[in-house]
Design an enzyme around this catalytic site. Structure first.
Site, short mmCIF file in Angstrom:
data_model
loop_
_atom_site.label_atom_id
_atom_site.label_comp_id
_atom_site.label_asym_id
_atom_site.label_seq_id
_atom_site.Cartn_x
_atom_site.Cartn_y
_atom_site.Cartn_z
N CYS A 129 26.96 32.15 35.59
CA CYS A 129 26.52 31.27 36.74
C CYS A 129 26.98 29.88 36.92
O CYS A 129 27.57 29.56 38.08
CB CYS A 129 24.98 31.51 36.84
SG CYS A 129 24.69 33.37 37.02
N1 LIG Z 1 24.89 37.90 34.41
C1 LIG Z 1 23.82 36.95 34.83
O1 LIG Z 1 23.26 36.47 34.21
C2 LIG Z 1 23.75 36.92 36.38
C3 LIG Z 1 22.74 36.24 36.95
C4 LIG Z 1 22.69 36.23 38.34
C5 LIG Z 1 23.62 36.66 39.07
N2 LIG Z 1 24.63 37.16 38.68
C6 LIG Z 1 25.59 37.64 39.47
O2 LIG Z 1 25.66 39.43 39.43
C7 LIG Z 1 27.10 39.50 39.61
C8 LIG Z 1 27.32 40.67 38.63
O3 LIG Z 1 27.32 39.83 37.41
P1 LIG Z 1 27.58 40.47 36.06
O4 LIG Z 1 27.00 39.56 34.96
O5 LIG Z 1 26.23 41.70 35.75
O6 LIG Z 1 28.85 40.92 35.65
P2 LIG Z 1 29.43 41.93 34.89
O7 LIG Z 1 31.05 41.47 34.45
O8 LIG Z 1 28.42 41.73 33.65
O9 LIG Z 1 29.35 43.32 35.47
C9 LIG Z 1 29.97 43.77 36.44
C10 LIG Z 1 30.45 45.16 36.35
O10 LIG Z 1 30.97 45.62 37.60
C11 LIG Z 1 32.09 46.34 37.21
N3 LIG Z 1 33.13 46.52 38.20
C12 LIG Z 1 34.01 45.79 38.46
N4 LIG Z 1 34.55 46.13 39.53
C13 LIG Z 1 34.08 47.09 40.08
C14 LIG Z 1 34.41 48.26 41.22
N5 LIG Z 1 35.44 47.75 42.13
N6 LIG Z 1 33.28 49.03 41.37
C15 LIG Z 1 32.45 49.22 40.32
N7 LIG Z 1 32.36 48.69 39.39
C16 LIG Z 1 33.11 47.60 39.00
C17 LIG Z 1 32.51 46.05 35.97
O11 LIG Z 1 33.39 46.97 35.20
C18 LIG Z 1 31.05 45.67 35.30
O12 LIG Z 1 30.58 46.63 34.56
C19 LIG Z 1 27.89 38.48 39.62
O13 LIG Z 1 28.03 38.07 41.20
C20 LIG Z 1 26.98 37.31 39.14
O14 LIG Z 1 27.47 36.01 39.66
C21 LIG Z 1 24.77 37.65 37.04
#
Ligand SMILES: NC(=O)c1ccc[n+]([C@@H]2O[C@H](COP(=O)([O-])OP(=O)(O)OC[C@H]3O[C@@H](n4cnc5c(N)ncnc54)[C@H](O)[C@@H]3O)[C@@H](O)[C@H]2O)c1
Length: 437
Positions: free
Chosen positions: A268
């Site tokens: 983030c």
């Molecule tokens: N991890 C955190 O602590 C956190 C906290 C707040 C917000 N976020 C936000 O949440 C969102 C996701 O983050 P995350 O940390 O879970 O990411 P991540 O990379 O862990 O997970 C994303 C998942 O989406 C999948 N993916 C990618 N393209 C895809 C598609 N076209 N169809 C289906 N699945 C697909 C990936 O394979 C992966 O498993 C981001 O916008 C991030 O900014 C994350």
């Protein structure tokens, strides 16, 4: 039955797209709350882990997966979205090489939803993004389904607030901001998330909800930059920033401790502020504070390397070139394996550019995973802790202060230790060879 009723009886089928750090805990929490949940992901290896009953994320235990067996399944076939009443998007929102928002994962996913969506469905975006995305980007794409957003289908935004490694606050207990595009969508968002987590906080519209998330992250980025700058100032005055923060943190109001470090990490904080600065340019408003924080935080790895060079120069007379460095802790924060945007990788890169050879020690990261940047480090393996003493390191650089590291063994090497996390002093260990940087 209306969607609202199906939500209240838990008969609504939930689809979660993107089973990463955000999506998997959410899917499991919704299934625990009694919903039938299908997770969709393009990464087959994740689904193979789930097939084997194994979680690949520290916030979800294998026992959690076992507990929701029968309520949670997963697929790479997005045709299954047709059966979903609520679809939650949890896909990545990184930056492009030009450090601009890369919404391609979100737009591609929304296009796939538009191909399969059924009337009456609620679509919730959780991915962090610039204020205005849900309404301006998702609505027109979903409208290509032939269903009218706000009338036939409903759209909302609810930012994720996961904190990897935080044992106190979990998906269910972290208050969740929700907003809908329109009254009915807002009501549905409130009902759905209210059935999954303990506390829901509704804000007026999706742009506000998007701004809440970005504000939370910018708040951290700016405060971390502030203590990083104060560290440099106090260092020159011979004052220890950690003692200052510990003192200030005793004030019961009006102060909140943030800690300096070797640079920013995690998904983030190094990324999200750029979503707002990019958006702000379209409105011709400056974002000086945010950019200044970015500048200070980005300079921290250089500062650490410069100090290490000086210390080695004094100890060995030859600086970083040809030095053998043990980098301790490579995950972006303590006690987790999460490597996303870890500043340790920047330190490793800068050290190798300066001619050092680097080995790393990290009980949570046996091998460096594939990363968007730093592809050259992929699959490098951590040194065996038993091999550290005989490896002939010239210096130790602590980048992340995991609790399970044997810090005494590091001190016993008798080499200079550069500590960017106050790990040694916090444990009241001998400080002769240690420099806090
Ligand atoms: N991890 C955190 O602590 C956190 C906290 C707040 C917000 N976020 C936000 O949440 C969102 C996701 O983050 P995350 O940390 O879970 O990411 P991540 O990379 O862990 O997970 C994303 C998942 O989406 C999948 N993916 C990618 N393209 C895809 C598609 N076209 N169809 C289906 N699945 C697909 C990936 O394979 C992966 O498993 C981001 O916008 C991030 O900014 C994350």
């Amino acid at each position: 039955m209306s969607l609202k009723n199906r939500i209240s009886t838990k008969d609504a089928q939930v689809g979660v797209i993107g089973l990463g750090y955000v999506g998997l805990p959410l899917a499991v929490t919704a299934a625990k709350a009694g919903f039938n949940v299908t997770g969709f992901d393009v990464d087959k290896s994740k689904l193979e882990h789930l097939d084997a009953g194994q979680s690949y994320i520290e916030a979800v235990q294998d026992t959690d997966l076992a507990a929701v067996a029968g309520h949670f399944d997963w697929s790479t076939d997005f045709a299954g979205l047709k059966a979903c009443d609520v679809i939650v998007i949890c896909v990545p929102t990184p930056l492009t090489r030009q450090r601009e928002p890369d919404l391609s994962y979100v737009t591609k996913t929304t296009e796939v939803i538009a191909q399969h969506i059924s009337p009456g469905t609620l679509v919730a975006l959780e991915s962090t993004t610039w204020p205005g995305t849900t309404k301006e980007v998702l609505t027109p794409i979903l409208a290509t389904s032939g269903l009218e957003p706000g009338k036939d289908i409903f759209l909302g935004f609810s930012p994720e607030r996961e904190d990897p490694g935080n044992a106190t606050y979990r998906t269910k207990t972290i208050p969740k901001i929700v907003a809908g595009d329109g009254e009915e969508a807002g009501d549905l968002m409130e009902s759905f998330y209210g059935a999954v987590v303990e506390t829901v906080v509704r804000v007026p519209d999706t742009a506000t909800a998007e701004a809440v998330k970005i504000t939370e992250n910018i708040f951290r980025s700016v405060n971390i930059a502030l203590v990083n700058e104060l560290k440099l100032i106090y260092d020159k005055m011979g004052i220890d920033i950690w003692d200052v923060i510990d003192g200030a943190a005793t004030k019961p109001f009006g102060y909140m401790p943030f800690y300096p470090g070797p640079g920013l990490g995690g998904h983030c904080i190094p990324i999200d502020p750029f979503y707002l600065t990019w958006r702000a340019r379209q409105f011709e408003v400056p974002t000086r504070f945010i950019e200044l924080a970015g500048e200070i935080n980005t300079a921290m790895p250089h500062h650490v390397i410069d100090r290490l060079r000086e210390i080695l120069d004094q100890a060995t007379g030859r600086g970083l070139n040809g030095a053998k460095i043990l980098l301790v802790g490579v995950a972006y924060k303590k006690n987790v394996s999460d490597m996303r945007e870890s500043p340790a990788m920047r330190l490793m890169q800068l050290l190798e550019e300066a001619g050092s050879s680097v080995e790393f020690l990290d009980p949570h990261v046996p091998e460096l995973p594939p990363m968007r940047e730093y592809g050259q480090f992929r699959a490098r393996r951590a040194i065996d802790p038993n091999a550290v003493a005989s490896a002939g390191f010239d210096a130790v650089l602590i980048a992340t202060d995991h609790d399970t590291i044997d810090y005494e063994a590091l001190l016993n090497l008798g080499r200079p230790v550069v500590d960017t996390r106050n790990a040694i002093a916090r444990r009241a260990l001998a400080m002769e060879n240690v420099t806090k940087v």
